[in-house]
Design a protein around this motif. Structure first.
Motif, PDB file in Angstrom:
ATOM      1  N   TYR A   9       0.841  -1.202   0.000  1.00 15.31           N
ATOM      2  CA  TYR A   9       0.000   0.000   0.000  1.00 15.31           C
ATOM      3  C   TYR A   9       0.874   1.249   0.000  1.00 15.31           C
ATOM      4  CZ  TYR A   9      -3.353   3.552   1.405  1.00 15.31           C
ATOM      5  OH  TYR A   9      -4.112   4.694   1.438  1.00 15.31           O
ATOM      6  N   PHE A  10       1.869   1.292   0.886  1.00 11.80           N
ATOM      7  CA  PHE A  10       2.692   2.491   1.021  1.00 11.80           C
ATOM      8  C   PHE A  10       3.792   2.594  -0.035  1.00 11.80           C
ATOM      9  CE2 PHE A  10       0.780   2.347   5.267  1.00 11.80           C
ATOM     10  CZ  PHE A  10       0.369   3.664   5.370  1.00 11.80           C
ATOM     11  N   SER A  11       3.810   1.655  -0.969  1.00  8.07           N
ATOM     12  CA  SER A  11       4.744   1.732  -2.085  1.00  8.07           C
ATOM     13  C   SER A  11       4.073   2.213  -3.367  1.00  8.07           C
ATOM     14  CB  SER A  11       5.375   0.350  -2.338  1.00  8.07           C
ATOM     15  OG  SER A  11       6.130  -0.067  -1.219  1.00  8.07           O
ATOM     16  N   GLN A  12       2.751   2.386  -3.335  1.00  6.12           N
ATOM     17  CA  GLN A  12       2.019   2.853  -4.510  1.00  6.12           C
ATOM     18  C   GLN A  12       2.391   4.293  -4.855  1.00  6.12           C
ATOM     19  OE1 GLN A  12      -2.348   1.574  -4.734  1.00  6.12           O
ATOM     20  NE2 GLN A  12      -1.922   1.428  -2.541  1.00  6.12           N
ATOM     21  N   ASP A  13       2.440   4.577  -6.151  1.00  6.17           N
ATOM     22  CA  ASP A  13       2.809   5.924  -6.596  1.00  6.17           C
ATOM     23  C   ASP A  13       1.876   6.989  -6.038  1.00  6.17           C
ATOM     24  OD1 ASP A  13       4.909   4.888  -8.040  1.00  6.17           O
ATOM     25  OD2 ASP A  13       3.858   4.905  -9.968  1.00  6.17           O
ATOM     26  N   GLY A  14       0.563   6.703  -6.022  1.00  7.70           N
ATOM     27  CA  GLY A  14      -0.393   7.691  -5.523  1.00  7.70           C
ATOM     28  C   GLY A  14      -0.207   8.002  -4.057  1.00  7.70           C
ATOM     29  N   VAL A  15       0.058   6.982  -3.259  1.00  9.99           N
ATOM     30  CA  VAL A  15       0.271   7.175  -1.825  1.00  9.99           C
ATOM     31  C   VAL A  15       1.569   7.946  -1.592  1.00  9.99           C
ATOM     32  CG1 VAL A  15       0.618   6.026   0.400  1.00  9.99           C
ATOM     33  CG2 VAL A  15      -1.024   5.091  -1.251  1.00  9.99           C
ATOM     34  N   VAL A  16       2.622   7.557  -2.298  1.00 14.46           N
ATOM     35  CA  VAL A  16       3.916   8.242  -2.158  1.00 14.46           C
ATOM     36  C   VAL A  16       3.783   9.717  -2.537  1.00 14.46           C
ATOM     37  CG1 VAL A  16       6.299   8.336  -2.974  1.00 14.46           C
ATOM     38  CG2 VAL A  16       5.232   6.123  -2.531  1.00 14.46           C
ATOM     39  N   ALA A  53       7.634  10.212   3.090  1.00  8.38           N
ATOM     40  CA  ALA A  53       8.453  11.003   2.171  1.00  8.38           C
ATOM     41  C   ALA A  53       9.273  12.070   2.886  1.00  8.38           C
ATOM     42  CB  ALA A  53       7.572  11.640   1.100  1.00  8.38           C
ATOM     43  N   GLY A  54       9.269  12.038   4.216  1.00  7.11           N
ATOM     44  CA  GLY A  54      10.152  12.927   4.968  1.00  7.11           C
ATOM     45  C   GLY A  54       9.520  14.158   5.574  1.00  7.11           C
ATOM     46  N   ARG A  55       8.196  14.136   5.783  1.00 10.92           N
ATOM     47  CA  ARG A  55       7.516  15.321   6.323  1.00 10.92           C
ATOM     48  C   ARG A  55       8.147  15.794   7.632  1.00 10.92           C
ATOM     49  NH1 ARG A  55       3.837  16.319  10.171  1.00 10.92           N
ATOM     50  NH2 ARG A  55       3.577  14.100  10.626  1.00 10.92           N
ATOM     51  N   ILE A  56       8.355  14.874   8.568  1.00  7.62           N
ATOM     52  CA  ILE A  56       8.892  15.260   9.872  1.00  7.62           C
ATOM     53  C   ILE A  56      10.381  15.582   9.782  1.00  7.62           C
ATOM     54  CG2 ILE A  56       9.450  14.387  12.178  1.00  7.62           C
ATOM     55  CD1 ILE A  56       6.751  12.991  12.210  1.00  7.62           C
ATOM     56  N   ALA A  57      11.170  14.683   9.202  1.00  6.40           N
ATOM     57  CA  ALA A  57      12.622  14.871   9.154  1.00  6.40           C
ATOM     58  C   ALA A  57      13.006  16.133   8.389  1.00  6.40           C
ATOM     59  CB  ALA A  57      13.285  13.653   8.522  1.00  6.40           C
ATOM     60  N   HIS A  58      12.358  16.355   7.251  1.00  8.54           N
ATOM     61  CA  HIS A  58      12.660  17.523   6.423  1.00  8.54           C
ATOM     62  C   HIS A  58      12.436  18.817   7.202  1.00  8.54           C
ATOM     63  CE1 HIS A  58      12.782  19.856   2.604  1.00  8.54           C
ATOM     64  NE2 HIS A  58      11.893  20.617   3.222  1.00  8.54           N
ATOM     65  N   SER A  74       9.284   1.248   3.065  1.00  6.38           N
ATOM     66  CA  SER A  74       8.947   1.400   1.654  1.00  6.38           C
ATOM     67  C   SER A  74      10.111   2.037   0.910  1.00  6.38           C
ATOM     68  CB  SER A  74       7.690   2.264   1.490  1.00  6.38           C
ATOM     69  OG  SER A  74       7.529   2.653   0.144  1.00  6.38           O
ATOM     70  N   GLU A  75      10.704   1.280   0.008  1.00  7.72           N
ATOM     71  CA  GLU A  75      11.811   1.802  -0.780  1.00  7.72           C
ATOM     72  C   GLU A  75      11.380   3.021  -1.599  1.00  7.72           C
ATOM     73  OE1 GLU A  75      10.867  -1.354  -0.710  1.00  7.72           O
ATOM     74  OE2 GLU A  75      12.599  -2.623  -0.217  1.00  7.72           O
ATOM     75  N   ASN A  76      10.143   3.013  -2.089  1.00 10.34           N
ATOM     76  CA  ASN A  76       9.645   4.139  -2.883  1.00 10.34           C
ATOM     77  C   ASN A  76       9.561   5.424  -2.066  1.00 10.34           C
ATOM     78  OD1 ASN A  76       9.456   2.330  -4.948  1.00 10.34           O
ATOM     79  ND2 ASN A  76       7.218   2.296  -5.055  1.00 10.34           N
ATOM     80  N   MET A  77       9.080   5.285  -0.812  1.00  6.46           N
ATOM     81  CA  MET A  77       9.022   6.456   0.072  1.00  6.46           C
ATOM     82  C   MET A  77      10.417   7.029   0.302  1.00  6.46           C
ATOM     83  SD  MET A  77       5.954   7.387   1.168  1.00  6.46           S
ATOM     84  CE  MET A  77       4.285   6.773   1.490  1.00  6.46           C
TER      85      MET A  77
END
Length: 244
Positions: A9-16, A53-58, A74-77
């Motif tokens: 689920y968390f590797s899908q393009d739309g979710v990412v 995708a890094g919301r907190i870390a960024h 998730s490698e995509n994230m």
């Protein structure tokens, strides 16, 4: 629920893409700024789990937290998080990691964060306890672990859980649910899983791993969030535990 389903689920393009947009469009919640600022120092070596995708870390990096190791299974994230970081010239250390089997040495972090209810997206209580134990292992003594969860006992959810309890009794519950408190619903990107615990459940599990509770409070009691945050996520409880 199979953990592979969660990863898919968390590797899908739309979710990412949704999570990537949140890095800049949502940013840090006001409540996160308050809680993280209270328990973590800018010089701490911090571990983030379920970073997306890094919301907190960024956004913590922009506030001066330069020593963050931010992870997701998730490698995509992670790929997108790295790209965003590179675009801004931020040196965030993003890595692919499974929270239930961390590759880090014991006692190697000054603090840990599992944001956006991510801990409760690990299926099965036993596996969540394994993740808690792994986080305990990699933290130094006297370090803090901050995370959020939903609250199954919130009055606004009472009717939903009464209905769910009847389903468990008569055998009509969703077949992918393992434990009472599990939720599996259709989002715009497919079937999404999360566990909604009671406060007693959280406290019992964290205590069993050796953590001591320091702080717990509803998000709305910590700060008044802007509309973009309230649209991105609903009410939750902030927890902070200490490795003693």
């Amino acid at each position: 629920m199979d953990s592979r389903h969660i990863k898919d689920y968390f590797s899908q393009d739309g979710v990412v893409c949704d999570y990537a947009r949140a890095v800049l469009n949502v940013g840090l919640w006001e409540s996160e700024k308050i809680v993280f600022g209270r328990f973590f120092k800018t010089g701490d070596r911090l571990l983030e789990l379920g970073c997306g995708a890094g919301r907190i870390a960024h956004n913590m990096y922009a506030l001066g937290y330069k020593n963050i190791v931010s992870t997701d299974f998730s490698e995509n994230m992670i790929s997108v998080a790295k790209a965003i970081s590179e675009d801004f010239g931020y040196a965030v250390d993003y890595r692919v990691e499974d929270a239930t089997s961390l590759s880090f040495e014991s006692s190697s972090f000054n603090g840990a964060i599992f944001g956006f209810n991510g801990l409760m997206q690990i299926p099965k209580r036993g596996r969540r306890r394994v993740a808690m134990s792994e986080i305990f292992r990699v933290l130094k003594k006297e370090s803090f672990f901050a995370f959020t969860t939903h609250d199954r006992e919130a009055p606004r959810n009472a009717k939903y859980w009464e209905h769910e309890r009847e389903k468990w009794k008569d055998g009509t519950r969703h077949l992918k649910l393992d434990e009472f408190g599990d939720i599996c619903y259709e989002s715009e990107h497919g079937e999404l899983f999360i566990h909604s615990p009671t406060c007693a459940e959280v406290e019992e599990d964290m205590s069993s791993c050796g953590f001591q509770k320091i702080f717990s409070k509803k998000r709305s009691e910590i700060a008044c969030e802007p509309q973009c945050v309230r649209e991105f996520s609903d009410e939750c409880i902030f927890w902070v535990y200490k490795k003693v």
